[in-house]
Design a protein around this motif. Structure first.
Motif, PDB file in Angstrom:
ATOM      1  N   ARG A  86      34.954  45.893  48.808  1.00 46.61           N
ATOM      2  CA  ARG A  86      35.329  45.511  47.458  1.00 46.61           C
ATOM      3  C   ARG A  86      35.560  46.743  46.602  1.00 46.61           C
ATOM      4  NH1 ARG A  86      30.977  42.484  45.354  1.00 46.61           N
ATOM      5  NH2 ARG A  86      30.113  41.616  47.241  1.00 46.61           N
TER       6      ARG A  86
ATOM      7  N   LEU B   9      37.348  38.798  39.630  1.00 43.20           N
ATOM      8  CA  LEU B   9      36.639  39.670  40.561  1.00 43.20           C
ATOM      9  C   LEU B   9      36.475  39.039  41.930  1.00 43.20           C
ATOM     10  CD1 LEU B   9      33.853  41.117  38.310  1.00 43.20           C
ATOM     11  CD2 LEU B   9      35.708  42.364  39.403  1.00 43.20           C
TER      12      LEU B   9
ATOM     13  N   SER C 294      25.404  39.483  38.478  1.00 44.29           N
ATOM     14  CA  SER C 294      25.596  40.120  37.171  1.00 44.29           C
ATOM     15  C   SER C 294      27.020  39.920  36.680  1.00 44.29           C
ATOM     16  CB  SER C 294      25.311  41.608  37.275  1.00 44.29           C
ATOM     17  OG  SER C 294      24.044  41.812  37.823  1.00 44.29           O
ATOM     18  N   GLU C 295      27.944  40.074  37.593  1.00 47.98           N
ATOM     19  CA  GLU C 295      29.342  39.945  37.202  1.00 47.98           C
ATOM     20  C   GLU C 295      29.661  38.514  36.784  1.00 47.98           C
ATOM     21  OE1 GLU C 295      31.768  42.623  38.052  1.00 47.98           O
ATOM     22  OE2 GLU C 295      30.123  43.977  38.567  1.00 47.98           O
TER      23      GLU C 295
HETATM   24  N1  LIG Z   1      35.653  41.847  43.487  1.00 46.33           N
HETATM   25  C1  LIG Z   1      35.025  42.992  43.530  1.00 46.33           C
HETATM   26  N2  LIG Z   1      35.713  44.086  43.916  1.00 46.33           N
HETATM   27  C2  LIG Z   1      35.117  45.258  43.996  1.00 46.33           C
HETATM   28  N3  LIG Z   1      33.831  45.459  43.684  1.00 46.33           N
HETATM   29  C3  LIG Z   1      33.091  44.416  43.288  1.00 46.33           C
HETATM   30  C4  LIG Z   1      33.641  43.145  43.192  1.00 46.33           C
HETATM   31  N4  LIG Z   1      32.664  42.324  42.776  1.00 46.33           N
HETATM   32  C5  LIG Z   1      31.569  43.043  42.621  1.00 46.33           C
HETATM   33  N5  LIG Z   1      31.811  44.305  42.932  1.00 46.33           N
HETATM   34  C6  LIG Z   1      30.861  45.410  42.914  1.00 46.33           C
HETATM   35  O1  LIG Z   1      29.656  44.992  43.413  1.00 46.33           O
HETATM   36  C7  LIG Z   1      28.637  45.280  42.498  1.00 46.33           C
HETATM   37  C8  LIG Z   1      27.605  44.194  42.531  1.00 46.33           C
HETATM   38  O2  LIG Z   1      27.989  43.107  41.745  1.00 46.33           O
HETATM   39  P1  LIG Z   1      26.905  42.446  40.802  1.00 46.33           P
HETATM   40  O3  LIG Z   1      26.229  43.500  40.036  1.00 46.33           O
HETATM   41  O4  LIG Z   1      27.534  41.350  40.082  1.00 46.33           O
HETATM   42  O5  LIG Z   1      25.936  41.849  41.898  1.00 46.33           O
HETATM   43  P2  LIG Z   1      24.447  41.397  41.720  1.00 46.33           P
HETATM   44  O6  LIG Z   1      24.285  40.194  42.530  1.00 46.33           O
HETATM   45  O7  LIG Z   1      24.071  41.339  40.312  1.00 46.33           O
HETATM   46  O8  LIG Z   1      23.753  42.519  42.462  1.00 46.33           O
HETATM   47  P3  LIG Z   1      23.001  43.769  41.896  1.00 46.33           P
HETATM   48  O9  LIG Z   1      21.650  43.578  42.383  1.00 46.33           O
HETATM   49  O10 LIG Z   1      23.705  44.913  42.539  1.00 46.33           O
HETATM   50  O11 LIG Z   1      23.139  43.780  40.445  1.00 46.33           O
HETATM   51  C9  LIG Z   1      29.306  45.399  41.172  1.00 46.33           C
HETATM   52  O12 LIG Z   1      28.676  46.341  40.356  1.00 46.33           O
HETATM   53  C10 LIG Z   1      30.690  45.853  41.509  1.00 46.33           C
HETATM   54  O13 LIG Z   1      30.795  47.271  41.461  1.00 46.33           O
END
Ligand SMILES: Nc1ncnc2c1ncn2[C@@H]1O[C@H](COP(=O)(O)OP(=O)(O)OP(=O)(O)O)[C@@H](O)[C@H]1O
Ligand SMILES: Nc1ncnc2c1ncn2[C@@H]1O[C@H](COP(=O)(O)OP(=O)(O)OP(=O)(O)O)[C@@H](O)[C@H]1O
Ligand SMILES: [Mg+2]
Ligand SMILES: [Mg+2]
Lengths: 507, 328, 332, 328
Positions: free
Chosen positions: B8, A266, A292-293
């Protein structure tokens, strides 16, 4: 102008509202407060025609309102953001925003007007989202912003916001509240349901407190209360603040979970983190920072392209949650309880016991008795409000659902627990209990990775705080639990990163 | 500049050549060319192409008829029986009741529409799963279909209608062009009309749709009505293109009605449609029919081959995807 | 919840009403030898095929190949008997293994590729249709095996009344009934109490949440489909016993009834919940309807009309009960 | 210990019934035009032979399980003599056996069980191989003993279809290579549309090579008469049975000929035999197979074939009295 008198609403086995009253004046922001399960969302749903009341009446400007469905509420000029996300995944952001009044000419959809209208609403919130993106691809937080934009798209006299900021960070919340203030000043009435009392005190003018479906304070000026008094009203007795468990983390103890230079498909780059047994590592970042990812990558749900993950010093190649749970004793409490955390159509018992059937089973069969006993333990420990443990998880109030989603992983008896936004939508008392619980777990020697966008929470709980921004760890701080100083440092880190990043790519 | 969340999101977006429709299109084109080549060009001769497209019309329309209800998360098991019933009713009107085709055709369409609306109303009123409701109405309609003329065949009705069934414009049968026109109309309905979007919203997430003031009941009734109307169109095409109809008409339509949209990429859970996919899938199935006739293959071998090819394609698709993931 | 609010009670009431109605109009409906015993044989077959479909409905999947899985398994049973002279139990066992294998294969493809179960099993159905004909024409030069293992005759004709211990004979229950009953009990046990069964249901309820709860969802999908194949094979065996031959036509009419029994009994197509008792009642209800209407000797068009109407009425009745239950709940 | 009771409880009722105690049930495999004459024949035999009752029940829907159910229901209703067209020739002996065990006389009408054994008292049916042979002979004759044949027929996994294919092959074999079969198309009798599609594809692929089409199933016959007429190809079509559409085809020349069977004879003579058996007669040769006759009809004898058929029926009845039955 909008008055709800003595509303009663009964669900099978539960009386969610039992004579609740709410009086709304134009030009005010009205806070609707109460513990988890107090009936706030139910009240909101009665006012927007989702449910029909079993008793009581609703009047608008003196005339009685009979709300047969959401459409009637819309026609009466009542807009709403519900606590749960309700977007159509396959539709674009724009279409979702204007779904309740799709612009058309002789039955044909006017896409240009739709896009323009959506743009306008997003701009109000200063959200940088392409109106053509399908919402299926948004994060929880982005979805919430779209939901708010949707409520703003009609010029409603009354706006009901049910925990609009639950999964937002400070910045976004601030932007929302700017809009809310503007609406108030132009004579709209806004109802705000929130468990973030600081925010409530910052924007609300009047307050109604619900306890067990009844109003215990009705439309009183908020200025007359302190936060403590409000909490006492919600809880119904004096609320003693909670002492977190004392713990010491052995400096020398080897990390229970260590990421070393991890990159993912990602786009995470070179992430290194370590959590020792008995330690809580806070992972803070703005929405979309990729926390989260990252957690999911550790669990094998996203592909790791470089770097190593070590569990108790051994390199681990985890392919799925089952393996993480059974071989490495790692648990993951998801932030997205509705889609990933809960089985909405299944009873609470099964939702809690699902991770431990293997342990409960005798000769492959799971005795109901043992399962029930286990569930009851956690229902009690976490104070989950259920009419019976056999109630379906989908019928619980939002906060109680969150508790069930956590209970499952507490039951699983893990060594390493990753909790993702654990207190979203949880009331003050329960939140304190949660914090106590999490600190207690760490004191028992669990290694905890706490992903949270709730800065105070991170500062209260964590031993160390890692800050993520844009798929990278941009810094790590030792926590001295001094909120003003810590928060300043953290915010600076988040912003410094953006700055540096800007220069790098410009070069 | 930083990579914002929006960037993204779009980076993850699907490109045209990754859509299932595109893949299907490539398969269809390759298959068609291969068959044309293998038959030494016979496939491209006027007569063969004629037959090819004429008998493609009904599968397309019937696939769309199923797709419309799938869009709202429903199913319609009565499409086949209804097509047969409408066809028999039209023939009855012309032969036994002595009405001219311009009366019989709208009557058949109306009959389909009404039957569909009844399906929808039953689903809404009884709150029973549409699968079961239409299973029951299918049985009823089969009874009615048989009741029109017993097991005997109707033949020799309106010359004008028959002429239309045989006519071709620029080498393409008129009935095929009707089917294509219907497909375009359905596509426009779902992508460009307010009602169409509301139907999809109801299918995608009924609760969310309800909260946005959309009546799911209305969506279900409209979708079933439309499905019935399309079954009526299929009936009219059958009556005009085939010259004789009996109570067996429609028996072979149920599975293809599902196969076309589903192979075409439509989800059973509702909320999405793919007109192009449905049309292409119908085309693909027709290609196999023709292959069978051209090479005189035992139909059972054909079944085996279709099954194996679909399963193989499914497996291959996954492998390809894995490989692509590795390489990114 | 009051007893009468249970969805199954509606079915029982309807069943009693229909039986009363049919036996008043046609007393022959209560003829043990010509009506009730054959009725039980039929119910047995359709119960098992209903259970086969129910096993995958638990996941929110469908098995469009139930009929053909039954036919292929029946071929395997016939083949081991025909070529190797295997006895009843060995033949049955082989067939069940083949059925389970086919189901597992479908499950494997579905879980590996993520393609809709409808598409995969439909394709499998096509493949098997072709295969069966080719196999039959190749092996027995026709469409059925000429012989059956010893004991199949008894399964077909006998009831427990034919077996006596001294003066006391068994009830007039056909010998195939216990097979179906055992299948129902074991399936019920699986989904109600076993870990695997519950995990299958959880997977059906929310695949994503199941995966994130550590359930090996792929394995569960394979297992549920294997169970479906196994039960389909059993249904094929019972039908072969009832009809008197392992033939290519077995399972031709299985598809729709396989959905009817569980769905009438309250199993949702969405997955996450099953009802074995409901499936038993659903299968019984449909067969009683068929039997009763057959006895009334309607012409074809009328017969179909009434079957459809009775089904609709049966379903609407359940709805009425539901609404009524809702009122009662709201009242106090 | 546990013992098995011998099952001779039934087998008592069979002897010495007067005609008014005999209730005959005629059960075809499903709805099909071929069986329609049985309906009137049932009414006729009831009055002619003064039977207790005679009924016709076509609700089996081409499903052996359902047919068994229908048979049992009729037995429960008090019918005590059965003339059955078995849906599945390979299974039907079990059904016959079942009925025999209960002491009912049984006739296999219009089709015989597969294999060498017939468990019914007698089988009165068209010799399908012979009929197909005659049809092919007729076809070969109309095309002047030289050319290419296509054979369209029904369900491949049906032993009768196998016999028909054998009959066609036999006739073609006798031409010593002058006539060739270039395509056998099976499994297209399920419904009219499938047949129409298959015919259109066949004509498109091989229309120019084919000189005659032999049909041994109903829907393909209707479809190929229509298809050849439409394509204006000089192909001779040999149809089956005397449905009105086919007779019209013979009259207007689009059908070269048809092979008739003898449904009325099967129903009347079959009922007669059943009545006699119920009255105490026995078969001289249990399970004997009797050919009910098949007749080639062309334009020349289209108005007179009925006489031949009546004669054949009378002859059959005599043969039963004199040859097949032993009565005391
Ligand atoms: N490489 C990527 N390409 C496209 N979209 C991405 C990528 N990485 C993350 N995202 C998008 O960004 C969103 C946020 O990522 P993530 O949930 O991991 O962040 P977080 O820090 O936990 O923030 P949140 O508070 O939104 O949960 C993901 O749900 C995904 O849809
Ligand atoms: N659909 C439903 N079926 C059954 N019970 C329900 C349903 N919806 C809500 N309840 C019950 O009603 C009570 C009030 O729920 P509500 O959602 O209004 O609480 P809330 O005040 O919004 O809590 P939270 O702060 O956790 O969101 C809870 O006990 C809940 O279990
Ligand atoms: Mg709430
Ligand atoms: Mg997150």
């Amino acid at each position: 102008m909008l008055v709800a008198e003595n509303l009663v609403k009964t669900f099978p086995g539960v009386r969610a509202l039992d004579g609740a009253t709410l009086t709304l004046q134009p030009g005010t922001v009205h806070a609707l407060l109460g513990e988890n399960g107090a009936g706030k969302s139910t009240l909101v749903k009665l006012l927007t025609g989702v449910y029909r009341p079993d008793g009581g009446r609703i009047t608008l400007d003196g005339g009685e309102l009979h709300l047969g469905g959401p459409l009637d509420a819309q026609r009466a000029g009542i807009g709403v953001v519900h606590q749960e996300r309700n977007l159509i995944p396959a539709f674009s952001v724009a279409e979702n925003i204007v779904l309740h009044h799709l612009p058309g000419r002789a039955g044909w959809l006017d896409r240009a007007r739709m896009r323009a209208e959506a743009r306008r609403c997003l701009d109000l919130l200063e959200v940088d989202l392409d109106p053509d993106t399908p919402v299926a691809r948004l994060s929880v937080a982005q979805g919430q912003l779209v939901e708010i934009a949707k409520a703003l798209s009609l010029d409603n006299k009354v706006l009901l916001l049910d925990e609009p900021t639950a999964s937002l960070t400070g910045d976004e919340a601030d932007r929302l509240y700017t809009v809310v203030r503007r609406l108030r000043d132009s004579g709209h009435a806004v109802v705000l349901v929130s468990h973030k009392l600081e925010e409530v005190f910052a924007v609300a003018d009047t307050v109604t407190v619900l306890r067990d479906g009844r109003s215990v304070a009705e439309a009183e000026p908020l200025a007359g209360f302190t936060q403590g008094q409000i909490v006492d009203l919600m809880v119904g007795r004096a609320f003693a603040s909670i002492e977190l468990a004392e713990r010491t983390v052995g400096e020398q103890a080897p990390p229970a979970l260590r990421l070393d230079g991890v990159s993912t498909a990602l786009g995470h780059r070179d992430v290194s983190l370590a959590v020792r047994p008995g330690e809580i590592l806070g992972l803070y970042g703005l929405v979309g920072a990729g926390r989260s990812e990252l957690a999911k990558a550790v669990l094998g749900l996203e592909r790791i392209t470089a770097g190593t993950v070590e569990v108790h010093g051994e390199p681990a190649r985890i392919r799925n949650v089952g393996e993480a749970l059974r071989r490495h004793r790692i648990g993951y409490v998801t932030e997205d309880r509705k889609d990933e955390g809960l089985f909405l159509e299944q009873p609470v018992t099964r939702n809690i016991a699902v991770t431990v059937w293997r342990r409960l089973a005798r000769a492959g069969l799971v005795p109901d008795r043992r399962e029930r006993a286990l569930a009851e333990t956690y229902v009690e420990r976490l104070g989950i409000r259920v009419s019976s443990p056999r109630q379906l998880a989908g019928q619980l109030s939002g906060g109680n659902q969150q508790k069930v989603s956590l209970a499952k992983w507490l039951a699983a008896d893990c060594d390493i627990l990753i909790v993702d936004e654990p207190t979203v939508g949880i009331d003050v008392r329960t939140k304190a209990a949660f914090h106590e619980l999490i600190a207690g777990l760490a004191a028992q020697g669990l290694a905890l990775l706490l992903i949270s966008s709730d800065l105070p929470e991170v500062v209260v709980l964590a031993d160390r705080i890692a800050v993520m921004s844009d798929l990278r760890v941009v810094g790590e701080l030792d926590n001295d639990h001094d909120y003003p100083r810590m928060s300043q440092q953290i915010i600076r880190l988040v912003h410094a990163e953006t700055h540096v990043e800007g220069r790098v790519s410009a070069a | 500049m930083t990579l914002s969340a929006t960037d993204r999101v779009t980076r993850r977006g699907r490109h045209l050549w990754r859509t299932p429709e595109f893949t299907l299109g490539v398969i269809v084109a390759t298959g068609f060319l291969a068959l044309a080549f293998a038959t030494g060009g016979n496939l491209l001769s006027a007569g063969t192409l004629e037959a090819f497209f004429r008998f493609l019309a009904v599968p397309i329309v019937i696939g769309l008829s199923q797709m419309v209800v799938l869009a709202v998360g429903q199913m319609n098991l009565s499409v086949g029986a209804l097509t047969g019933f409408c066809a028999m009713a039209a023939a009855w009107l012309m032969i036994e009741a002595g009405f001219p085709a311009p009366v019989a055709v709208p009557a058949a369409l109306l009959l389909g529409l009404v039957a569909g609306l009844i399906n929808g109303a039953l689903v809404v009123l009884t709150r029973i799963n549409g699968f079961i409701v239409t299973l029951a109405t299918m049985t009823i309609i089969q009874g009615l279909r048989y009741g029109v003329n017993g097991p005997d065949t109707y033949q020799g009705y309106s010359e004008g209608l028959r002429a239309f069934g045989r006519a071709s414009i620029l080498g393409l049968p008129a009935v095929f062009l009707v089917a294509i026109a219907v497909a375009v109309a359905v596509a426009l309905f779902f992508s460009r009309t307010v009602t169409g979007r509301q139907l999809l919203a109801s299918g995608g997430s009924p609760f969310a749709a309800r909260l946005s003031g959309i009546s799911n009941d209305r969506s279900v009734i409209i979708a079933h009505g439309l499905s019935g109307l399309l079954a009526g169109v299929a009936a009219v095409i059958t009556v005009s293109a085939s010259g004789s109809v009996n109570a067996t008409i429609g028996d072979d339509l149920l599975l293809p009605s599902f196969a076309a949209p589903i192979i075409g990429g439509v989800a059973l859970t509702g909320g999405m449609v793919s007109v192009a996919g449905t049309v292409l899938a119908a085309f693909l199935v027709r290609l196999v029919d023709v292959m069978q006739a051209q090479f005189g293959i035992n139909p059972r071998w054909v079944d085996l081959i279709i099954g194996a090819v679909v399963l193989g394609a499914v497996l291959l698709g996954t492998i390809r995807q894995r490989v692509r993931e590795r390489s990114t | 919840m009051p007893l009468w609010a249970n969805p199954r009670v509606g079915l029982v009431v309807l069943l009693v009403l229909l039986v009363a109605l049919f036996s008043t109009i046609r007393p022959a409906f209560l003829d043990t030898r010509l009506t009730l015993t054959p009725l039980q044989s039929d119910i047995s077959v359709y119960l098992v095929i209903g259970l086969a479909q129910m096993s995958v409905l638990s996941l929110g999947h469908m098995n469009m190949a139930v009929g053909r899985m039954a036919a292929t398994s029946a071929f395997a049973m016939g083949l081991v008997h025909h070529t190797l002279g295997a006895g009843l139990l060995v033949s049955l066992f082989t067939g069940l293994v083949v059925g389970a294998g086919l189901g597992a294969l479908a499950g494997l493809i579905i879980s590996r590729t993520g393609v809709n179960s409808f598409v995969v099993t439909l394709a499998m159905d096509f493949a098997l249709v072709g295969l069966i004909t080719i196999l039959y024409t190749g092996v027995v030069d026709g469409v059925a095996f000429p012989t059956m293992p010893a004991g199949m005759e008894a399964l077909r004709f006998d009831t427990f009344a034919d077996y006596c211990a001294g003066e006391i004979c068994g009830p007039r229950i056909p010998l195939v009934a216990p097979f179906a009953l055992a299948a129902a009990l074991l399936t019920g046990l699986l989904f109600r109490w076993s870990r695997v069964g519950r995990e299958i249901l959880m997977t059906g309820s929310s695949p994503r949440a199941a995966e994130l709860s550590g359930i090996p969802t792929r394995g569960r999908v394979v297992q549920a489909h294997a169970l479906s194949g196994l039960l389909a094979a059993l249904a094929g065996f019972l039908l072969a016993a009832n009809n008197g031959a392992f033939s290519a036509g077995i399972g031709d009419g299985f598809l729709l009834p396989s959905f009817l029994a569980p769905v009438l009994g309250g199993t949702l197509l969405a997955g996450g919940a099953v009802s074995v008792l409901g499936t038993v009642l659903g299968a019984t209800l449909t067969q009683v309807i068929y039997k009763g209407l057959n006895l009334l000797q309607f012409q074809l068009d009328r017969l179909q009309l009434y079957i459809g109407l009775v089904l609709l009425a049966a379903l609407s009745l359940d709805r009425a009960r539901h609404v009524l239950a809702g009122r009662r709940e709201a009242a106090p | 210990g546990c013992t098995r009771k011998s099952d001779n409880e039934a087998a008592t009722a069979s002897t010495g019934k007067g005609p008014d105690q005999v209730k005959v049930a005629l059960i075809p495999g499903g709805a099909h035009p071929y069986f329609q004459p049985w309906k009137t024949a049932a009414a006729d035999v009831k009055t002619e032979f003064k039977l207790g009752d005679a009924t016709f029940n076509e609700t089996s829907g081409w499903d052996q399980t359902k047919q068994n159910d229908v048979v049992k229901s009729l037995a429960a209703q008090g019918y005590n003599a059965f003339g059955i067209f078995g849906v599945a020739p390979e299974n039907i002996n079990s059904t016959f056996e079942d009925l025999k065990r209960q002491g009912f006389p049984v006739a296999s009408l219009a089709s015989c069980p597969a294999g060498d054994v017939n468990k019914a008292d007698f089988c009165l049916s068209t010799d399908v191989e012979e009929a197909a042979y005659k049809a092919t002979k007729a076809a070969i004759e109309t095309i002047g003993g030289k050319g290419n044949l296509a054979h369209l027929t029904g369900n491949k996994v049906d032993s009768n279809t196998q016999r028909r294919i054998a009959g066609v092959e036999k006739a073609v074999g006798e031409t010593g290579g002058q006539v060739k079969i270039i395509q056998v198309v099976t499994d297209i009798d399920t419904d009219l549309q499938t047949a129409q599609k298959a015919v259109a594809d066949l004509l498109a692929a091989k229309g120019s090579e084919i000189t005659a089409i032999v049909n041994t199933a109903y829907n393909p016959a209707v479809a190929s008469a229509e298809g050849v007429k439409q394509a204006k190809l000089p192909i001779k079509v040999i149809a089956i049975d005397d449905d009105k559409t086919i007779l019209d085809g013979i009259k207007d020349g689009s059908v070269a000929g048809t092979v008739l069977q003898n449904p009325v004879g099967q129903a009347t003579v079959g009922s007669y035999g059943l009545m006699k058996l119920a009255g105490g007669c026995t078969m001289a040769d249990a399970g004997v197979i009797v050919d009910s006759g098949s007749f080639v009809v062309t334009k020349a004898n289209v108005d007179s074939y009925e006489t031949d058929r009546k004669a054949k029926t009378a002859e059959l009845r005599q043969a039963f009295d004199s040859q097949y039955l032993t009565c005391r």
